[in-house]
Design an enzyme around this catalytic site. Structure first.
Site, PDB file in Angstrom:
ATOM      1  N   ASP A   1      -8.828  -4.220   7.094  1.00  0.00           N
ATOM      2  CA  ASP A   1      -7.568  -4.286   6.377  1.00  0.00           C
ATOM      3  C   ASP A   1      -7.942  -4.432   4.898  1.00  0.00           C
ATOM      4  OD1 ASP A   1      -4.780  -4.799   5.829  1.00  0.00           O
ATOM      5  OD2 ASP A   1      -5.360  -6.903   5.601  1.00  0.00           O
TER       6      ASP A   1
ATOM      7  N   ASP B   1      -5.458  -5.539   1.818  1.00  0.00           N
ATOM      8  CA  ASP B   1      -4.836  -6.670   1.106  1.00  0.00           C
ATOM      9  C   ASP B   1      -5.161  -7.983   1.824  1.00  0.00           C
ATOM     10  OD1 ASP B   1      -3.377  -5.019  -0.752  1.00  0.00           O
ATOM     11  OD2 ASP B   1      -1.934  -4.585   0.817  1.00  0.00           O
TER      12      ASP B   1
END
Ligand code: BG6
Ligand code: MG
Length: 213
Positions: free
Chosen positions: A9, A11
């Site tokens: 991922d 952020d």
């Protein structure tokens, strides 16, 4: 190697843009007089921009048209992008950079699986443009996490099955997406306390031991 690839991922995992999301949403919520804090913010992790707005508006009694919602989301994104434009390679920590390069040296494939439509801009700002072997992001998916589409898409680009890949996430929705897609997962930050991931990371570079095992 226990895994042929790691799907990250973006952020809150590779960089701390999750805080900029919070600041931009907070500004909008304050303007609307809607309560917003870090607990509500944790529910927005991994969730698309429009779904995030719906979560924020749960606490609002004002009726808002779809046009107004689109305008609000655009305003939030403009604010958020002001933070992104100020980022540079200094926003990539030494620990994250070293871990990514160690994994690459061990011939592990590296991918991004993010709900964000701003992924290309962020990667460019932090100096990781062109670094990853596959990018699956908010521009290439129809359903956001906890749907597994973003990770299945990344594994597909790499030509690997989910069991060959480890997903790294800071969002509860992201861990659920990994589980739904048949991936092992490593949780960091907010997601590590949920007890749903295959592994919980205290530090980002704990990944090296997991992937090498
Ligand atoms: C995710 C974030 O990575 O991207 C969410 O965790 C965010 O908080 C989502 O809402 C969509 O981001 P963007 O950049 O497309 O508004
Ligand atoms: Mg995240």
């Amino acid at each position: 190697m226990k895994y042929k690839a790691v799907i990250f991922d973006l952020d809150g995992v590779i960089c701390f843009t999750d805080h900029y999301h919070y600041l931009a949403w907070k500004q909008l919520a304050d303007k609307l007089g809607v309560p917003f804090d870090e607990t509500i913010n944790d529910r927005l992790r991994g969730v698309s921009r429009m779904e995030s707005l719906d979560i924020i508006l749960e606490k609002s009694s004002i009726s808002i048209s779809s046009e107004q919602k689109l305008e609000m989301a655009e305003n939030k994104n403009n604010l958020y992008r002001e933070f992104l434009y100020k980022m540079s390679s200094k926003d990539l920590t030494e620990e994250v950079s070293r871990t990514l390069h160690s994994l690459r040296d061990k011939k592990c494939l590296l991918a991004i699986g993010s709900s964000s439509k701003n992924t290309p801009l962020i990667l460019e700002r932090i100096g990781l443009d062109g670094f990853f072997d596959a990018i699956s992001d908010g521009n290439s998916i129809a359903r956001s996490k906890p749907d597994p589409e973003v990770f299945l898409n990344a594994a597909g680009i790499l030509g690997l099955s989910p069991s060959d890949c480890l997903v790294v996430e800071d969002a509860g929705a992201g861990i659920e997406a990994a589980i739904a897609g048949g991936f092992d997962s490593a949780a960091i930050g907010a997601a590590a306390s949920l007890g749903r991931a295959t592994y919980n990371l205290n530090r980002f570079d704990d990944l090296l031991k997991i992937v090498e095992a």
